[in-house]
Write an enzyme that holds these catalytic residues in place. Structure first.
Site, PDB file in Angstrom:
ATOM      1  N   GLU A 351       0.779  -1.261  -0.007  1.00 61.62           N
ATOM      2  CA  GLU A 351       0.122   0.118   0.158  1.00 61.62           C
ATOM      3  C   GLU A 351       0.880   1.294  -0.086  1.00 61.62           C
ATOM      4  O   GLU A 351       1.098   2.106  -0.972  1.00 61.62           O
ATOM      5  CB  GLU A 351      -0.937  -0.020   1.360  1.00 61.62           C
ATOM      6  CG  GLU A 351      -1.972   0.878   1.175  1.00 61.62           C
ATOM      7  CD  GLU A 351      -3.235   0.488   2.093  1.00 61.62           C
ATOM      8  OE1 GLU A 351      -4.036   1.440   2.306  1.00 61.62           O
ATOM      9  OE2 GLU A 351      -3.310  -0.597   2.547  1.00 61.62           O
ATOM     10  N   GLU A 631      -1.672   0.695  13.536  1.00 62.52           N
ATOM     11  CA  GLU A 631      -2.948   1.099  12.833  1.00 62.52           C
ATOM     12  C   GLU A 631      -4.176   0.739  13.490  1.00 62.52           C
ATOM     13  O   GLU A 631      -5.130   1.569  13.558  1.00 62.52           O
ATOM     14  CB  GLU A 631      -2.991   0.149  11.486  1.00 62.52           C
ATOM     15  CG  GLU A 631      -4.117   0.493  10.563  1.00 62.52           C
ATOM     16  CD  GLU A 631      -3.995   0.103   9.273  1.00 62.52           C
ATOM     17  OE1 GLU A 631      -4.721   0.359   8.200  1.00 62.52           O
ATOM     18  OE2 GLU A 631      -3.419  -0.932   9.020  1.00 62.52           O
TER      19      GLU A 631
END
Length: 745
Positions: A351, A631
């Site tokens: 990502e 996260e």
């Protein structure tokens, strides 16, 4: 910017995606010594430049990642001292963001299929004569020792192919070939606004061992971003394979969070003494698995090289609670790792994109920790360029690789979304507040206004922003692991609150800039606030969905009338207490919940929330050994297994936005005017803390607050630079205004 005479060139052979380019030239005689020589260079791909075999700078991964359709940055280096009567200018290329793999959708070569270079060396002699050496058909191209290179997957280097002769005059090789010129739009060329990417520091191996599966593992003691430098001697043709990961699981490398990113480097030995450093990739890791080491493994031969945009550290914080100090350090490292040319979400999996929501939430924190003004202003130029091409829409990620990869994957077609698209307003505002340069609002005003005008067209007849897809309170800890958008907070409440904040800030920016649009955005803000009250707020202060995030946003964004504001604050405190002082917020609410509690007289509740160590909480990851921000609140479960969701990262700064509150409320250092020309010194001790320190290298000089609390007496030492006025608010005494100097109170 120079007058360009160079052409873009492409090697006739791709040479495994890592070609070398060279041009030999002689200094023109009869003009005396060289007074100055400047190299301007860029690439489609990433590149390193050399003159006579000497790197022209310590920059890596140049020219970085910009929205290449509209902006291609070029580098400028003084190379005067590197020139000789006969010199060789060399460029080494790699795939980088331009042609490598991008996004979790598996896309490659989003910006072009060919690697290329553009360079112009301007030599000025003592008599004023100028000589140009430019990229054109006279250059040649050849192979390097790099066999593969990709930002996600890693790099393979074959030391048997290493050759330094290509840097030397007179070099010839049958493997080398010609180049061809290609269309190259010089109108896209722009100088760097932000800093280059460089090696920032090096870390040694702190522990090495053999795993249950028989693998050699090394631990650097810190989750970081960069690569390994390895010094090794072994049999010619043998291969060392290095795989990287952030965590261990079941005493082995925890690679599942990488998804499809291989994050693996391969080094093929020459038979002599080799030094390998894979500068055409980067990894997010704390641990590495090393396979194929010749003989007994030597941990002193392995070094972690930390890579980041070169940012000057300006803000500091520490206190009497070691867990809070580690939380703050984790935010520093998460910022350093994810501020690699663009502000990314994470640096390790498939990502590594410039997600707008992450930086919208985190910009004030980043602007205190580091001087990020140039870094984020550069990124905002990409945001503006992408936005202009999308009729005012601010994409989920900047640069918008998802658009080029065929769409946003599992998400609906892009449309303006609260917080994510609000980055167009919130990030420049954070820079204005932190550094006091009105130029950022001037440069970005059209972008700020275009975002709010587009959202204005999306509103329901009620005046609410309650239509379309929203990320909402993304990663609310009560949401299922496989459905992070399923937050408790009503999406309309979150989005409408964010619109009010953005409209208010754009109106204020218009006022500061003397723009006629102020009235329009003032009216929109008033209408939005009224609609929020009419549809979402009850007389007793209850807000639709009765979620912690909804109260936090409504209070901090000033959406509530005085008659209900305190009741809403009391309800917020009650919800936090009912939740056992565990976190109940995601991306939307986390930056603001402690402020909302503090503003409504619930400082003790804010401290209890901050100091909670059970999951979910800010300090739970710290108790689990985290060295960066996670996260998810539970990226790793208490039993040491990785969260079962397919999306989890251990280096993701957004949820660390609470450090902004720590700086202002615990440390007691906050701006009263943009750029800290006037400051508020107002430490608010609590949570059993006995001392704290906060400092900032502001645009006006060093600001510092240091306080101790002993026997219910607070003692503060305050340092104020010249030209700055401070308003001091200490518990138990009247407000005081002080000028420059040191003050002990």
């Amino acid at each position: 910017m120079p007058q360009w005479s160079a052409s873009g060139i492409v090697p006739d052979d791709d040479f495994a995606g890592a070609p070398l380019l060279r041009r030999e030239f002689e200094l023109e005689p009869g003009h005396g010594p060289v007074a100055r020589a400047v190299l301007f260079a860029t690439a489609h791909g990433v590149f390193e430049a050399f003159v006579n075999g000497v790197p022209v700078s310590t920059d890596v991964l140049s020219p970085g990642w910009s929205s290449y359709q509209w902006r291609l940055r070029y580098c400028e280096w003084d190379v005067t001292q590197l020139l000789t009567p006969t010199s060789v200018l060399g460029l080494a290329l790699g795939n980088g963001w331009y042609r490598g793999r991008l996004t979790w959708l598996g896309a490659r070569a989003l910006y072009g299929s060919e690697l290329g270079a553009f360079a112009q060396l301007e030599i000025t002699f003592a008599d004023g004569h100028r000589q140009l050496v430019v990229t054109d058909r006279s250059w040649s191209a050849g192979p390097s020792a790099v066999l593969t290179n990709d930002l996600y997957d890693g790099q393979t280097i074959d030391a048997r192919r290493a050759c330094e002769d290509w840097h030397r005059p007179g070099f010839e090789s049958a493997e080398w070939t010609t180049v061809h010129e290609t269309e190259f739009d010089t109108a896209l060329l722009t100088p760097y606004v932000g800093p280059p990417v460089r090696r920032i520091m090096e870390l040694p191996v702190v522990r090495s061992w053999t795993s249950p599966a028989g693998k050699t593992l090394v631990d650097f003691g810190q989750n970081l971003v960069g690569w390994l430098r390895i010094q090794v001697t072994g049999r010619r043709g043998d291969q060392i394979v290095v795989r990287h990961a952030e965590v261990l699981e079941h005493d082995e490398l925890g690679i599942r969070p990488l998804r499809t990113a291989a994050a693996t480097d391969r080094f093929i030995l020459s038979g002599g003494q080799d030094v390998f450093e894979p500068t055409l990739t980067f990894h997010g890791f704390r641990y590495a698995e090393i396979d194929g080491w010749p003989g007994e493994f030597d941990p002193t031969s392995v070094t972690a090289v930390v890579v980041s945009s070169e940012l000057r550290r300006i803000g500091g914080f520490s206190c009497s609670d070691d867990l809070l100090n580690q939380l703050h350090a984790n935010a520093v490292w998460a910022t350093r790792g994810n501020f690699l040319d663009v502000p990314t979400d994470c640096p390790q999996r498939d990502e590594r994109l410039g997600w707008t929501g992450d930086i919208a939430a985190y910009a004030p924190s980043a602007a205190y920790l580091f001087d990020v003004e140039g870094f984020l202003r550069d990124w905002l130029l990409d945001l503006s360029a992408e936005q202009r091409a999308a009729d005012g829409l601010v994409a989920f990620v900047i640069p918008d690789a998802l658009k080029l990869a065929g769409g946003p994957g599992s998400f609906p077609p892009p449309e303006s979304t609260a917080i994510w698209s609000d980055a167009a307003v919130w990030v420049p505002w954070a820079l204005w507040q932190a550094y006091g340069d009105l130029g950022v609002l001037s440069d970005q005003f059209d972008s700020m206004a275009a975002h709010v005008r587009r959202v204005e067209c999306l509103l329901s007849p009620t005046g609410l922003w309650d239509t379309g897809f929203q990320f909402g309170d993304w990663l609310d800890p009560t949401a299922p692991p496989d459905d992070p958008v399923a937050a408790k907070a009503d999406n309309g409440v979150v989005a409408t609150a964010c619109l009010y904040r953005s409209a208010s800030l754009v109106a204020e920016a218009a006022r500061l800039l003397g723009r006629d649009e102020q009235d329009h955005f003032d009216r929109l803000a008033r209408r939005t606030r009224q609609a929020f009250h009419d549809h979402y707020v009850s007389a007793d202060g209850t807000i639709t969905s009765d979620a912690v995030t909804c109260y936090a946003l409504a209070i901090v964004f000033d959406l509530l009338d005085d008659s209900v504001r305190q009741r809403a604050g009391d309800r917020l405190a009650a919800l936090v207490a009912e939740g056992g002082h565990h976190i109940q917020t995601g991306f939307a609410g986390t930056p603001y919940v402690t402020d909302a509690l503090t503003m409504t007289g619930h400082l003790d509740t804010a401290y209890r929330l901050l100091l909670q160590t059970e999951c979910p909480s800010w300090l739970y990851p710290v108790t689990m050994g985290a060295t960066t921000i996670w996260e998810r609140w539970d990226s790793m479960l208490p039993d040491g297994t990785i969260n079962p969701g397919q999306m989890t990262s251990f280096n993701h700064y957004a949820l660390g936005a609470v450090i902004d509150w720590m700086h202002r409320t615990i440390g007691g250092l906050a701006p009263l005017e943009p750029g800290y020309s006037r400051v508020l010194i107002a430490p608010q001790p609590g949570g059993g803390l006995t001392w704290a320190k906060a400092s900032l290298e502001s645009p006006h000089g060093r600001l510092a607050v240091s306080w101790t609390c002993d026997d219910d007496v607070l003692r503060a030492i305050i340092d104020i630079p010249d030209g700055v006025e401070a308003v001091v608010r200490l518990p138990g005494r009247d407000e005081l205004v002080v000028a420059a100097g040191r003050h002990e109170l």
